[in-house]
Design a protein around this motif. Structure first.
Motif, short mmCIF file in Angstrom:
data_model
loop_
_atom_site.label_atom_id
_atom_site.label_comp_id
_atom_site.label_asym_id
_atom_site.label_seq_id
_atom_site.Cartn_x
_atom_site.Cartn_y
_atom_site.Cartn_z
N MET A 155 25.19 -11.70 -26.06
CA MET A 155 24.29 -10.76 -26.74
C MET A 155 22.95 -10.72 -26.02
SD MET A 155 24.98 -11.25 -30.83
CE MET A 155 23.84 -9.91 -31.22
N MET A 156 22.48 -11.90 -25.58
CA MET A 156 21.25 -11.95 -24.80
C MET A 156 21.40 -11.17 -23.51
SD MET A 156 19.62 -15.20 -22.83
CE MET A 156 18.34 -14.92 -21.58
N ALA A 157 22.57 -11.30 -22.85
CA ALA A 157 22.80 -10.59 -21.59
C ALA A 157 22.73 -9.09 -21.79
CB ALA A 157 24.17 -10.99 -21.02
N ILE A 158 23.34 -8.60 -22.86
CA ILE A 158 23.32 -7.16 -23.15
C ILE A 158 21.89 -6.70 -23.45
CG2 ILE A 158 24.08 -5.38 -24.78
CD1 ILE A 158 26.69 -7.03 -25.07
N GLY A 159 21.17 -7.50 -24.25
CA GLY A 159 19.80 -7.13 -24.58
C GLY A 159 18.89 -7.12 -23.38
N ALA A 160 18.95 -8.20 -22.56
CA ALA A 160 18.11 -8.28 -21.37
C ALA A 160 18.44 -7.17 -20.39
CB ALA A 160 18.27 -9.64 -20.71
N GLY A 161 19.75 -6.92 -20.19
CA GLY A 161 20.16 -5.88 -19.26
C GLY A 161 19.74 -4.50 -19.70
N GLY A 162 19.83 -4.22 -21.00
CA GLY A 162 19.44 -2.92 -21.50
C GLY A 162 17.95 -2.64 -21.35
N ILE A 163 17.16 -3.71 -21.37
CA ILE A 163 15.70 -3.57 -21.25
C ILE A 163 15.27 -3.34 -19.81
CG2 ILE A 163 13.54 -4.89 -21.43
CD1 ILE A 163 14.78 -6.17 -23.96
N LYS A 164 15.95 -3.98 -18.86
CA LYS A 164 15.51 -4.01 -17.47
C LYS A 164 15.22 -2.63 -16.86
CE LYS A 164 17.55 -8.47 -16.28
NZ LYS A 164 16.27 -9.16 -16.08
N PRO A 165 16.09 -1.61 -17.03
CA PRO A 165 15.78 -0.32 -16.39
C PRO A 165 14.76 0.50 -17.16
CG PRO A 165 17.84 -0.13 -17.59
CD PRO A 165 17.41 -1.56 -17.71
N CYS A 166 14.33 0.01 -18.33
CA CYS A 166 13.46 0.82 -19.19
C CYS A 166 11.99 0.41 -19.13
CB CYS A 166 13.95 0.74 -20.65
SG CYS A 166 15.59 1.43 -20.93
N VAL A 167 11.72 -0.90 -19.12
CA VAL A 167 10.34 -1.35 -19.31
C VAL A 167 9.43 -0.93 -18.16
CG1 VAL A 167 8.85 -3.36 -19.61
CG2 VAL A 167 11.03 -3.26 -20.78
N SER A 168 9.87 -1.17 -16.91
CA SER A 168 9.01 -0.80 -15.77
C SER A 168 8.80 0.70 -15.69
CB SER A 168 9.60 -1.32 -14.47
OG SER A 168 10.88 -0.76 -14.24
N SER A 169 9.86 1.47 -15.93
CA SER A 169 9.73 2.93 -15.90
C SER A 169 8.86 3.42 -17.06
CB SER A 169 11.12 3.58 -15.99
OG SER A 169 11.91 3.22 -14.88
N PHE A 170 8.99 2.78 -18.21
CA PHE A 170 8.17 3.16 -19.36
C PHE A 170 6.70 2.89 -19.06
CE2 PHE A 170 6.38 2.37 -23.65
CZ PHE A 170 6.66 3.61 -24.21
N GLY A 171 6.42 1.79 -18.34
CA GLY A 171 5.04 1.52 -17.95
C GLY A 171 4.50 2.60 -17.02
N ALA A 172 5.34 3.04 -16.07
CA ALA A 172 4.92 4.11 -15.15
C ALA A 172 4.69 5.42 -15.89
CB ALA A 172 5.96 4.30 -14.06
N ASP A 173 5.42 5.63 -16.99
CA ASP A 173 5.25 6.85 -17.78
C ASP A 173 3.86 6.96 -18.40
OD1 ASP A 173 7.86 7.52 -17.27
OD2 ASP A 173 8.64 6.84 -19.21
N GLN A 174 3.13 5.85 -18.47
CA GLN A 174 1.83 5.86 -19.13
C GLN A 174 0.73 6.47 -18.26
OE1 GLN A 174 2.14 5.01 -22.32
NE2 GLN A 174 4.26 4.62 -21.65
N PHE A 175 1.07 6.83 -17.01
CA PHE A 175 0.09 7.41 -16.09
C PHE A 175 0.49 8.83 -15.72
CE2 PHE A 175 0.16 2.82 -15.50
CZ PHE A 175 -1.19 2.49 -15.66
N ASP A 176 -0.48 9.69 -15.67
CA ASP A 176 -0.27 11.11 -15.37
C ASP A 176 -0.35 11.34 -13.86
OD1 ASP A 176 -0.17 13.83 -15.23
OD2 ASP A 176 -1.97 14.20 -16.45
N ASP A 177 0.77 11.74 -13.25
CA ASP A 177 0.80 11.95 -11.80
C ASP A 177 -0.09 13.11 -11.36
OD1 ASP A 177 2.38 9.90 -10.83
OD2 ASP A 177 4.24 10.94 -11.31
#
Length: 547
Positions: A155-177
């Motif tokens: 369950m930890m593996a699924i949770g950690a894996g699901g987060i990995k492609p989202c968090v860094s991209s979500f952080g980049a979304d906070q800036f206006d290109d």
């Protein structure tokens, strides 16, 4: 076949679908368009929560990863082979799950809700593992302790894996290109994100591992669980300051559409003039995040997906007819597969530093003066190497390399990746030297492992970052999230490859009653741990040369 002029009069179904996808996807958590809420959301106001979230999450993740083999051997009483295999299988699952997370985020929930959902799974899994540590072991693989632990672990593996492609991209979304000031801040964000990851890794490899070895696994597992709760709380507390992008649909669907359409039309003849292949008219804007691509004369079988056989096909699109842009996006992804495959072998080698390297360390003298060093704590030298080497690379190595290569980045993505592959060979060579010496002396200080861990960090700075840059820069704009997940998949497949090699080596070398290269007591193995290292080193060198 009808003429393109006749068919173009009936193109509304496809054009209208494209127009409906156009618009500002950036909103705040209250679904207010970003231009109206820009001054109150995004930028560093939001990213401070995301950076704290990443630091806490990585601390919890590495708090399990670094000492997992020790738990499997000492608490669940698994053999060296079984513990190494279970570790690599688990890590592989951690890096398959990003595909699921990327699809859910792009197609249905968006990155914000997907991150929260997978954090919930993550937290439940960590709590289950922590509870299992307090149960009485009975030495059986089907005991309640083992069942609950492995349920929580995956369950930890699924949770950690699901987060990995989202968090860094979500952080980049906070800036206006479109804002020059925010665009510069966005570049800085990735640096601090990388820093946060390795701060978490360093604390896990020192403090958390030390607590696990000296105060037991009950408290040693509840500490990472606490940090996952803190990570989830940190992410949630920043909700009011986030800019959220509404999902447009997964690019994986577009890939499938091209393949299905091309297979359906496998018997159709391609026109000699590529301009007759279907594409949206020039005056029709593309969906946000995409741009028209020019036709290329490679993998021409896929071009059949853009052949219009009849006007009726336009009404059954897009599974019968696709645009040239869709096809070219798939061609680009296919063209990146050789580098992607090379990454699999790189991560098969990298998997050793938290599995067989740990087994090797447990057979060495862990006492330095009066202080006992837990074998898993040496993984912190990987983090130290990365933290120290990044500024050296950026401030010294790049300016020097720039004068010789003429490349403003010093090295191209592939050059940087290739240097990382070479360093991974040195990693395994260092492990061979240490193991050969250990077998000759019978016992030696664990600090002799430090160079191989430092080399792991150096190879990560070159190969991992180089691979990430390659996938980002080469990928079509509409497929960067998918390619990020594919890049993470190489970690998974590398772990599975490592597991397969360990299993095969153990099976072949134990025939005839021999102890094999990876016995439970490494002192009884004729070749010792060096055998598995050499096996992993040989295919690595072959692939590096062919690249």
């Amino acid at each position: 076949m009808e003429s393109l002029e006749e068919i173009s009069q009936q193109e509304e179904p496809i054009i209208e679908d494209s127009v409906e996808r156009i618009g500002d996807r950036n909103v705040d958590i209250k679904v207010t368009p970003t231009p109206l809420a820009k001054h109150g959301t995004g930028s560093w106001k939001a990213c401070k929560f995301i950076l704290a979230t990443e630091c806490f999450e990585e601390l919890a993740y590495y708090g399990i990863q670094f000492n997992l083999v020790t738990f499997l051997k000492t608490i669940l009483h698994e053999s060296n082979v079984s513990a190494a295999r279970n570790y690599t299988n688990w890590q592989g699952t951690c890096y398959v799950a990003p595909l699921v997370g990327a699809i859910v985020a792009d197609s249905y929930l968006g990155r914000y809700l997907t991150t929260l959902a997978f954090f919930a799974v993550y937290l439940i899994g960590m709590a289950a593992m922590s509870i299992s540590a307090s149960l009485r072991p009975d030495g059986s693989s089907s005991s309640p302790q083992s069942v609950i632990f492995f349920l929580g672990l995956y369950m930890m593996a699924i949770g950690a894996g699901g987060i990995k492609p989202c968090v860094s991209s979500f952080g980049a979304d906070q800036f206006d290109d479109t804002d020059p000031t925010e665009r510069l801040k966005k570049n800085s964000f990735f640096n601090w994100f990388f820093f946060s990851v390795y701060i978490g890794s360093f604390v896990a490899g020192t403090v958390v591992v030390w607590v696990q070895d000296h105060y037991g696994w009950v408290i040693g597992l509840w500490i990472p669980t606490l940090f996952i709760a803190l990570a989830m709380a940190s992410f949630f507390l920043g909700s009011s300051s986030y800019r959220v992008q509404k999902p447009l649909g997964s690019p994986l669907v577009s890939v499938c559409q091209v393949i299905v359409a091309a297979v359906r039309k496998r018997n159709v003849d391609l026109p000699r003039d590529a301009s007759l292949l279907y594409e949206l008219p020039e005056d029709v804007p593309m969906a946000e995040g995409t741009k028209k691509l020019q036709h290329t004369p490679v993998i021409r079988f896929l071009d059949k997906a853009a052949v219009i056989s009849s006007a009726e096909e336009l009404y059954s699109a897009p599974w019968r007819v696709c645009t040239v842009t869709q096809i070219e996006e798939l061609k680009i992804v296919i063209g990146m597969l050789p580098i992607w495959a090379t990454g699999i072998v790189f991560f098969a080698v990298l998997a050793q530093f938290s599995s067989t390297f740990l087994v090797q360390g447990r057979m060495m003298d862990t006492m330095v003066g009066t202080f006992a060093i837990p074998p898993a704590s040496l993984a912190c030298f990987d983090a130290v190497s990365v933290i120290l080497f990044v500024p050296v690379y950026d401030r010294v190595l790049i300016p020097t390399a720039r004068r010789f290569t003429g490349n403003e980045r010093g090295f191209s993505e592939l050059q940087r990746f290739g240097i990382g592959l070479f360093l991974s060979i040195l990693v395994m060579a260092a492990a061979v030297v240490v193991e050969t010496r250990r077998l000759a002396l019978g016992r030696m200080c664990i600090l002799w492992q430090v160079p191989q861990y430092l080399l792991v960090g150096a190879s990560v700075v070159f190969a991992c970052v180089g691979q990430s840059e390659f996938f980002y820069n080469e990928a079509p704009e509409s497929m960067r999230s998918l390619c990020t997940a594919l890049g993470l998949l190489t970690v998974s497949l590398g772990s599975y490859l490592s597991s397969l090699v360990v299993t095969l080596v153990a099976s072949i070398t134990t025939r005839g009653g021999e102890p094999g290269w990876i016995p439970n007591n490494l002192l009884k193995g004729r070749e010792g741990f060096g055998g598995i290292v050499v096996v992993l080193l040989e295919p690595r060198g072959h692939i590096y040369r062919s690249t």
